[in-house]
Design an enzyme around this catalytic site. Structure first.
Site, mmCIF file in Angstrom:
data_model
loop_
_atom_site.group_PDB
_atom_site.id
_atom_site.type_symbol
_atom_site.label_atom_id
_atom_site.label_comp_id
_atom_site.label_asym_id
_atom_site.label_seq_id
_atom_site.Cartn_x
_atom_site.Cartn_y
_atom_site.Cartn_z
ATOM 1 N N GLY A 156 -1.217 5.251 46.557
ATOM 2 C CA GLY A 156 -2.285 5.044 47.523
ATOM 3 C C GLY A 156 -2.903 6.370 47.924
ATOM 4 O O GLY A 156 -2.485 7.441 47.473
ATOM 5 N N GLY A 188 -4.020 8.490 51.356
ATOM 6 C CA GLY A 188 -3.951 8.534 52.810
ATOM 7 C C GLY A 188 -4.819 9.660 53.325
ATOM 8 O O GLY A 188 -5.447 10.390 52.540
ATOM 9 N N GLY A 204 -3.717 12.938 51.807
ATOM 10 C CA GLY A 204 -3.864 13.198 50.383
ATOM 11 C C GLY A 204 -3.428 11.998 49.578
ATOM 12 O O GLY A 204 -3.274 10.903 50.098
ATOM 13 N N LYS A 253 3.605 12.949 48.622
ATOM 14 C CA LYS A 253 2.238 13.111 49.118
ATOM 15 C C LYS A 253 1.747 14.473 48.700
ATOM 16 O O LYS A 253 2.432 15.472 48.904
ATOM 17 C CB LYS A 253 2.227 13.038 50.651
ATOM 18 C CG LYS A 253 2.413 11.641 51.099
ATOM 19 C CD LYS A 253 2.130 11.463 52.551
ATOM 20 C CE LYS A 253 2.486 10.011 52.841
ATOM 21 N NZ LYS A 253 2.215 9.599 54.154
ATOM 22 N N ASP A 301 -1.998 9.014 64.637
ATOM 23 C CA ASP A 301 -2.593 8.152 63.624
ATOM 24 C C ASP A 301 -1.757 6.887 63.417
ATOM 25 O O ASP A 301 -1.419 6.530 62.308
ATOM 26 C CB ASP A 301 -2.730 8.939 62.315
ATOM 27 C CG ASP A 301 -3.832 8.378 61.425
ATOM 28 O OD1 ASP A 301 -4.599 7.517 61.905
ATOM 29 O OD2 ASP A 301 -3.904 8.787 60.255
#
Ligand SMILES: *[C@@H]1O[C@H](CO)[C@@H](O)[C@H](O)[C@H]1NC(C)=O
Ligand SMILES: *[C@@H]1O[C@H](CO)[C@@H](O)[C@H](O)[C@H]1NC(C)=O
Ligand SMILES: *[C@@H]1O[C@H](CO)[C@@H](O)[C@H](O)[C@H]1NC(C)=O
Ligand SMILES: *[C@@H]1O[C@H](CO)[C@@H](O)[C@H](O)[C@H]1NC(C)=O
Ligand SMILES: *[C@@H]1O[C@H](CO)[C@@H](O)[C@H](O)[C@H]1NC(C)=O
Ligand SMILES: *[C@@H]1O[C@H](CO)[C@@H](O)[C@H](O)[C@H]1NC(C)=O
Length: 682
Positions: free
Chosen positions: A367, A369, A372, A389, A491
């Site tokens: 995915g 985000g 990154g 990540k 977040d």
């Protein structure tokens, strides 16, 4: 093939079987009596992450960082539990002392078991499977076990996070009991002694527990059930335990075990009544490779053969074993010492990560985000899977960066996705996390919308939704109030909430804001997907606080109950609807329950649903002073505190004139959910 030869081959196994049957009577089972005041490697098979130190068995990995781990220790020899000649099943009685300790008490789970199983080589999965059951369920599990469970796993109908239960072939206990009735907390870290007695005459299993070494008069758990269907001719006995992103440690200090009920002196009956004329049992058996290894009696016949060679091997083995155990002990303690010094995530090699992600191959992308791109990494040496990540970092000072990283690295909680390591090289920053097979909450809640299927299946049962709300509250309480240095997440949103194998919430991306440049406004590169989660004062002043996290949490809770995104378009071309406004509207009309996700088809507990929605609304109060803190939220959800009074009408806020855009303007700007919004707030 020559037909005669074939006949001989066919006949040999038959003769062989008869021969073993004939000698069986001489080998009828005897009662077993084992006593381990301390453990040695000679008598135990250690599977998975279990280890032996100072005569104590540790069943799960001994590291100061949360890990998912499972291990088992099994007594080497099979134990007879059933005598087919006389059709008797043994009774048994066992006593052991164990302790469940923890580096970080808030990071608990999952527990340990004492088990009896026909299998001595397979280890079960980590997490709620307690090292007993393989999560893929590909093989049928057969066992009788007593679980000492320290985590509530709704998957397995666990009553709470401190219970004892009898399990047969499944982790859904036949019956459970609460040790708290005897004031025993399994995860207190104290040594607890357990006694488990099964009487085959009374068809009764009893479990006793005590902090002391004298057996209490009454059992904590008593189950009336005939175990003779499950206790087979030969079984293995042992212990298993598991963790799931926690730091819980499971130790077995000592153990005694015995079977009762087989008569010691037995009549020599031959039930098959094989007349000795067909097979002279004293003849040496034919040399046929024995494929039926289940019938261990075959061995007893072959025993007379070439005693000399095996004993020579034994001597060699013992010498070799002694030397290697000595050596092993040395390196092991060294390793343990080392890992105690370097607790926490480690630095990875760039090459290692590159290799594990097939050179950051697009097929490995999990995915994208805010931080990154996320890749799936497979480490072939250890067979583990992680999520990596990757982002370009523009940090000038590496030392400052690393000091920030070390704060994040120290965060440990069972509801956080654990950082396993990092790598800063070649202008890139790589963070290595636990891999979460169930993906994000966002995926689970909305997958069908995103993929265009119009299915009405309930994506998440009510119990899981409530459990996720609690897990998330617990993680945020930890970040805000319990860890050494307060961390504001900044977040919190459904795509940052991962779900572990048992659908427990695991908050990800915590502390990442710290790694980003400080002076950069968090709003300057805001994705539209984040929009609905931001508190009004955050939009106005751009300052993240504990209370702005609480606001985002409130929105997530409403999403969980309603199955709607924070900002959603009503109808095909309709206007954008803000979830908080929508729920508050229903609440004003006295129709709070109308907000429930229709896909649950009314299968929820109404009081719990109201509680969750009211918590959601009070957290999403536009007025930050009206929001509770996370500890309070956790207490409310756990039923330890009264809920808050939520005003019938959504409080309105008057903003100072410095806000360049109203929330409505922002909302109607986000046409496609993935478009980047460029907003500057000065
Ligand atoms: C453990 O193994 C040793 C060596 O094989 C043996 O002497 C001892 O009796 C065993 N103990 C138990 C309880 O089986
Ligand atoms: C063995 O005993 C059980 C009860 O203990 C009985 O139900 C079963 O029929 C018996 N089987 C045989 C072959 O005698
Ligand atoms: C399991 O038990 C069998 C039979 O006793 C034995 O041959 C085998 O080596 C054992 N396996 C392990 C992993 O201990
Ligand atoms: C579960 O069983 C499958 C198939 O036998 C095996 O590949 C997998 O490694 C097992 N998982 C665990 C955790 O033992
Ligand atoms: C087992 O170990 C515990 C803790 O070390 C100890 O308190 C207990 O007395 C031991 N029990 C026996 C029977 O040795
Ligand atoms: C075994 O079988 C023979 C006949 O085949 C019979 O005479 C004898 O009594 C039997 N013995 C037993 C112990 O059942």
């Amino acid at each position: 093939m020559n037909p005669r030869k074939l006949l001989v081959f066919l006949i040999f196994p038959i003769i062989f079987n008869l021969a073993s049957a004939a000698t069986a009577a001489a080998h009828s089972p005897e009662n077993v009596n084992l006593d381990f005041p301390f453990f040695t490697l000679r008598n135990l098979t250690l599977l998975g992450d279990s280890y032996l130190r100072d005569g104590v068995v540790g069943l799960t990995r001994q590291l100061g960082v949360p890990s998912s781990s499972s291990g088992a220790a099994i007594y080497n020899n099979p134990i007879p539990f059933f005598d087919p000649e006389t059709n008797t099943t043994a009774s048994f009685s066992t006593r052991f002392s164990f302790s469940i300790d923890n580096v970080n008490p808030t990071s608990f789970g999952d527990g340990l078991t004492f088990f009896i199983s026909p299998n001595n080589q397979t280890l079960g999965s980590a997490g709620g499977y307690l090292g007993l059951v393989n999560s893929s369920q590909l093989t049928k599990n057969t066992f009788v076990a007593v679980e000492f469970d320290t985590r509530q796993d709704l998957h397995f109908d666990d009553p709470d996070e401190n219970h004892v239960g009898l399990d047969i072939d499944s982790l859904i206990s036949i019956k459970t009991a609460d040790p708290m009735l005897r004031s025993i907390n399994l995860k207190s870290g104290n040594v607890i002694t357990a006694w488990i007695d099964y009487s085959n005459d009374n068809r009764k299993t009893e479990v006793f527990l005590s902090y002391s070494t004298s057996k209490p008069e009454t059992p904590i758990l008593s189950v009336d059930l005939d175990l003779s269907d499950y206790l087979k001719e030969f079984m293995f006995v042992g212990f298993s335990a598991s963790t799931e992103g926690s730091t819980e440690l499971h130790y077995i200090e000592n153990w005694s075990f015995r079977t009762l009920g087989f008569s010691q002196i037995r009549p020599r009956i031959n039930p098959h009544n094989v007349t000795d004329t067909t097979v002279p049992p004293l003849n040496p058996p034919p040399q046929i490779p024995v494929s039926d290894s289940n019938n261990r009696r075959h061995k007893s016949i072959g025993l007379g053969l070439g005693i000399g060679i095996p004993s020579f091997f034994c001597v060699v083995l013992v010498v070799f074993g002694y030397v290697s155990v000595k050596k092993w002990k040395g390196t092991k303690t060294e390793k343990i010492l080392k890992s105690e010094l370097i607790t926490g995530p480690r630095q990875f090699d760039y090459k290692e990560l590159k290799f594990a992600t097939r050179g950051f191959h697009p097929s490995r992308i999990l995915g994208h985000g805010a931080f990154g791109t996320v890749y799936k990494a497979l480490f072939p040496e250890t067979g583990t899977i992680s999520a990596v990540k990757r982002s370009k970092h523009s940090h000038e000072s590496k030392t400052e960066f690393l000091s920030e990283l070390s704060i994040i690295a120290c965060l440990r909680h069972k509801n956080l996705v654990q950082l396993q390591g990092w790598c800063v090289e070649k202008g890139e920053l790589l963070l290595v996390y636990e891999f979460m097979p169930n993906g994000s909450l966002d995926n689970v809640l909305y997958d069908y919308i995103d993929n265009g299927y119009n299915n009405n299946n309930n994506p998440l049962k009510w119990e899981y939704r409530y459990n996720i709300a609690i897990g998330l509250a617990s993680a945020l309480t930890y970040l805000h109030q319990e860890c050494e240095q307060q961390v504001i997440h900044r977040d919190v949103k459904t795509s940052n909430i991962m779900l572990d194998g048992s659908y427990n919430a695991r908050l990800g991306d915590f502390g990442l804001a710290r790694l980003m440049d400080h002076d950069k406004s968090p709003l300057s590169t805001l994705t539209a997907g984040t929009m609905g989660y931001l508190a009004p004062e955050y939009l106005q002043y751009g300052k993240a606080t504990e209370k702005t996290d609480v606001f985002s949490y409130g929105v997530v809770i409403l999403e969980l109950v309603c199955g709607r995104r924070p900002i959603e378009r009503e109808g095909q071309n309709g206007k954008m609807v803000n979830l908080v406004d929508w729920v508050w509207g229903l609440y004003s009309e006295g129709n709070l329950v109308g907000a429930a996700d229709g896909r649950m088809k009314g299968e929820f507990e109404e009081a719990g649903l109201r509680k969750m929605l009211l918590v959601g609304l009070s957290c999403a109060n536009p007025d930050s002073s009206g929001r509770p803190n996370m500890r309070r939220v956790l207490q409310i959800l756990n039923g330890e505190a009264e809920g808050l009074v939520v005003p019938r009408k959504k409080p309105s806020l008057t903003f100072s004139n410095s806000l360049p855009l109203s929330i409505d303007d922002l909302v109607s700007d986000c046409g496609s959910p993935d478009s980047q919004l460029e907003i500057r707030i000065d």
